[in-house]
Design an enzyme around this catalytic site. Sequence first.
Site, PDB file in Angstrom:
ATOM      1  N   ARG A  26      30.476  62.688   3.384  1.00 13.63           N
ATOM      2  CA  ARG A  26      31.210  62.166   4.394  1.00 13.63           C
ATOM      3  C   ARG A  26      31.117  60.274   4.638  1.00 13.63           C
ATOM      4  O   ARG A  26      30.852  60.131   5.616  1.00 13.63           O
ATOM      5  CB  ARG A  26      30.797  62.884   5.661  1.00 13.63           C
ATOM      6  CG  ARG A  26      31.019  64.316   5.652  1.00 13.63           C
ATOM      7  CD  ARG A  26      32.438  64.593   6.391  1.00 13.63           C
ATOM      8  NE  ARG A  26      32.928  66.072   6.118  1.00 13.63           N
ATOM      9  CZ  ARG A  26      32.820  66.907   7.167  1.00 13.63           C
ATOM     10  NH1 ARG A  26      32.438  66.326   8.298  1.00 13.63           N
ATOM     11  NH2 ARG A  26      33.195  68.079   7.025  1.00 13.63           N
ATOM     12  N   ARG A  30      33.791  59.449  10.860  1.00 12.59           N
ATOM     13  CA  ARG A  30      33.921  58.968  12.414  1.00 12.59           C
ATOM     14  C   ARG A  30      32.837  58.202  12.523  1.00 12.59           C
ATOM     15  O   ARG A  30      32.819  57.264  13.782  1.00 12.59           O
ATOM     16  CB  ARG A  30      33.822  60.183  13.378  1.00 12.59           C
ATOM     17  CG  ARG A  30      35.352  60.798  13.356  1.00 12.59           C
ATOM     18  CD  ARG A  30      35.203  62.244  14.060  1.00 12.59           C
ATOM     19  NE  ARG A  30      34.345  63.065  13.225  1.00 12.59           N
ATOM     20  CZ  ARG A  30      34.269  64.196  13.353  1.00 12.59           C
ATOM     21  NH1 ARG A  30      34.632  64.787  14.734  1.00 12.59           N
ATOM     22  NH2 ARG A  30      33.617  65.084  12.862  1.00 12.59           N
ATOM     23  N   ARG A  39      42.284  56.625  12.049  1.00 14.30           N
ATOM     24  CA  ARG A  39      42.710  57.984  12.279  1.00 14.30           C
ATOM     25  C   ARG A  39      43.493  57.920  13.644  1.00 14.30           C
ATOM     26  O   ARG A  39      44.450  59.054  14.041  1.00 14.30           O
ATOM     27  CB  ARG A  39      41.305  58.691  12.785  1.00 14.30           C
ATOM     28  CG  ARG A  39      41.596  60.221  12.953  1.00 14.30           C
ATOM     29  CD  ARG A  39      40.233  60.810  13.504  1.00 14.30           C
ATOM     30  NE  ARG A  39      40.177  62.266  13.565  1.00 14.30           N
ATOM     31  CZ  ARG A  39      40.942  62.881  14.621  1.00 14.30           C
ATOM     32  NH1 ARG A  39      41.287  62.115  15.411  1.00 14.30           N
ATOM     33  NH2 ARG A  39      40.665  64.120  14.610  1.00 14.30           N
ATOM     34  N   ASP A  76      40.159  67.244   2.669  1.00 11.97           N
ATOM     35  CA  ASP A  76      39.302  68.231   3.255  1.00 11.97           C
ATOM     36  C   ASP A  76      39.355  69.610   2.366  1.00 11.97           C
ATOM     37  O   ASP A  76      40.396  69.662   1.283  1.00 11.97           O
ATOM     38  CB  ASP A  76      39.775  68.787   4.617  1.00 11.97           C
ATOM     39  CG  ASP A  76      38.655  69.271   5.326  1.00 11.97           C
ATOM     40  OD1 ASP A  76      37.572  68.622   5.833  1.00 11.97           O
ATOM     41  OD2 ASP A  76      38.751  70.708   5.473  1.00 11.97           O
TER      42      ASP A  76
HETATM   43  O1  CP3 Z   1      33.160  62.825   2.171  1.00 10.53           O
HETATM   44  C1  CP3 Z   1      33.985  62.311   2.383  1.00 10.53           C
HETATM   45  O2  CP3 Z   1      33.960  61.033   2.683  1.00 10.53           O
HETATM   46  C2  CP3 Z   1      35.344  62.806   2.049  1.00 10.53           C
HETATM   47  C3  CP3 Z   1      36.224  63.406   2.920  1.00 10.53           C
HETATM   48  C4  CP3 Z   1      35.752  64.948   3.110  1.00 10.53           C
HETATM   49  C5  CP3 Z   1      36.001  65.627   4.655  1.00 10.53           C
HETATM   50  N1  CP3 Z   1      35.579  66.892   4.738  1.00 10.53           N
HETATM   51  C6  CP3 Z   1      36.587  64.715   5.670  1.00 10.53           C
HETATM   52  C7  CP3 Z   1      36.608  65.268   6.882  1.00 10.53           C
HETATM   53  C8  CP3 Z   1      34.963  66.237   2.454  1.00 10.53           C
HETATM   54  C9  CP3 Z   1      34.590  66.055   1.290  1.00 10.53           C
HETATM   55  C10 CP3 Z   1      35.097  67.202   3.485  1.00 10.53           C
HETATM   56  C11 CP3 Z   1      34.524  68.572   2.898  1.00 10.53           C
HETATM   57  C12 CP3 Z   1      34.431  69.712   3.859  1.00 10.53           C
HETATM   58  N2  CP3 Z   1      35.249  69.852   4.924  1.00 10.53           N
HETATM   59  C13 CP3 Z   1      33.506  70.571   3.966  1.00 10.53           C
HETATM   60  C14 CP3 Z   1      32.097  70.685   2.807  1.00 10.53           C
HETATM   61  C15 CP3 Z   1      31.299  69.726   2.818  1.00 10.53           C
HETATM   62  C16 CP3 Z   1      30.401  70.028   4.166  1.00 10.53           C
HETATM   63  O3  CP3 Z   1      30.446  69.129   4.915  1.00 10.53           O
HETATM   64  O4  CP3 Z   1      29.644  70.980   4.047  1.00 10.53           O
HETATM   65  C17 CP3 Z   1      33.628  71.502   4.920  1.00 10.53           C
HETATM   66  C18 CP3 Z   1      32.656  72.809   5.410  1.00 10.53           C
HETATM   67  C19 CP3 Z   1      34.962  71.180   5.584  1.00 10.53           C
HETATM   68  C20 CP3 Z   1      35.470  71.842   6.790  1.00 10.53           C
HETATM   69  C21 CP3 Z   1      35.563  71.126   7.922  1.00 10.53           C
HETATM   70  N3  CP3 Z   1      36.466  69.879   8.036  1.00 10.53           N
HETATM   71  C22 CP3 Z   1      35.001  71.227   9.059  1.00 10.53           C
HETATM   72  C23 CP3 Z   1      33.991  72.094   9.393  1.00 10.53           C
HETATM   73  C24 CP3 Z   1      35.426  70.044   9.887  1.00 10.53           C
HETATM   74  C25 CP3 Z   1      35.109  69.396  11.298  1.00 10.53           C
HETATM   75  C26 CP3 Z   1      33.745  69.002  11.519  1.00 10.53           C
HETATM   76  C27 CP3 Z   1      33.932  68.162  12.354  1.00 10.53           C
HETATM   77  O5  CP3 Z   1      32.725  67.266  12.184  1.00 10.53           O
HETATM   78  O6  CP3 Z   1      34.568  67.607  13.287  1.00 10.53           O
HETATM   79  C28 CP3 Z   1      36.244  69.227   9.060  1.00 10.53           C
HETATM   80  C29 CP3 Z   1      36.967  67.837   9.367  1.00 10.53           C
HETATM   81  C30 CP3 Z   1      36.708  66.709   8.607  1.00 10.53           C
HETATM   82  N4  CP3 Z   1      36.764  66.599   7.268  1.00 10.53           N
HETATM   83  C31 CP3 Z   1      36.505  65.513   9.336  1.00 10.53           C
HETATM   84  C32 CP3 Z   1      36.268  64.580   8.125  1.00 10.53           C
HETATM   85  C33 CP3 Z   1      36.121  62.959   8.071  1.00 10.53           C
HETATM   86  C34 CP3 Z   1      36.166  64.895  10.628  1.00 10.53           C
HETATM   87  C35 CP3 Z   1      37.520  65.141  11.382  1.00 10.53           C
HETATM   88  C36 CP3 Z   1      38.138  64.158  12.150  1.00 10.53           C
HETATM   89  O7  CP3 Z   1      38.148  62.919  11.951  1.00 10.53           O
HETATM   90  O8  CP3 Z   1      38.386  64.526  13.416  1.00 10.53           O
END
Ligand code: CP3
Length: 351
Positions: A26, A30, A39, A76
Amino acid sequence: MTATNDRFLRALRREPVDATPVWLMRQAGRYLPEYRATRAKAGSFMGLATNPELACEVTLQPLERFDLDAAILFSDILTIPDAMGLGLTFAEGEGPRFARPVRTAADIARLAVPDMGAELRYVTDAVSLIRRELGGRVPLIGFSGSPWTLACYMVEGGGSDNFSKVKSLAFSEPALMHQLLEVVTDSVIAYLSAQRAAGAQALMVFDTWGGVLAPHHYREFSLRYLTRIAQEFARGDGAERTPLILFGKGNAPYLEELAASGAEGVGVDWLVSLDEARRRIGGKVALQGNLDPVTLYASPDAIRAEVKRTLESYGPHPGHVFNLGHGLSPDMNPEHVKVLVNAVHDFSRAR
Ligand code: CP3
């Protein structure tokens, strides 16, 4: 084209490096004001992820600020189920939601491997564009969720506290669960292959929820499919081989099995020490991790001390890719991230 800074790929091949490579799960997100600005321009998370130019822009943002040794595609893990027709949305502050979760035999029978050149074209377009814009500065990592972790979201319809729906499907109807995991595994393999063809130089599988399973269930519903993926990528591409990293929260009990899967690297959380992990994998694979992400809320001196301790726990390189044990959080301080990244290079160079 090989990257100018190839520390990350060298460490995955367990070759000598001048300093331990570091990137952070990540790293684009944000906690960076410039991410929040892009975003806002995109309107929503999926608006951002499905726009290759904007996805490229946010992928590169953390590299402008920090001396990172790898870029990770901004996307994602839930893009696959979305492309399968489940209808993904992210409600503000609530996490992911599927409009059409998978619950019945008929729901599972309807699922098919998405067309990588159609529904998921935005992902491979982003990979090609990012590779071009990186110009060889650092390698680009492509990724997918693990079959089990994707199935968790698909069956639950979003996040979950106890995974009651997906576990009751797995335990009461194992044949149906395997049917679901098979089609998801085929999709993951096609998805990672398409990212590799578009220019991803390493691949990573996130098994975020494997650790919620009892050992016999982990082996049956998660490890079996992780191994199938690793075997697929272990086959046949010789010197050109694109390394694969299997990350899992709570995967410490299974390190020997993960090291034997055919993957080049295993990513671990902070609940296992790297010296124990290294001993148990017997030098068979590289290790990625594993600083407790909450360390980033502590003082710069405390961060430096924990980085040093993590490097010492692994011991002399090669074979270590420094990372957190899980992702960065939105309220973390970018200045502390800079302290961490610089400390990894400073301490490991001096060793
Ligand atoms: O790592 C990076 O910089 C690359 C991008 C990336 C994102 N999600 C961007 C994202 C990667 C590799 C992921 C993987 C991901 N997504 C996982 C596996 C890794 C982990 O964290 O265990 C999982 C379980 C997800 C599912 C997911 N996507 C969730 C549960 C959420 C919401 C969580 C939250 O914090 O709101 C997301 C959204 C998401 N994916 C965001 C980002 C930057 C935040 C959303 C936003 O900008 O509003």
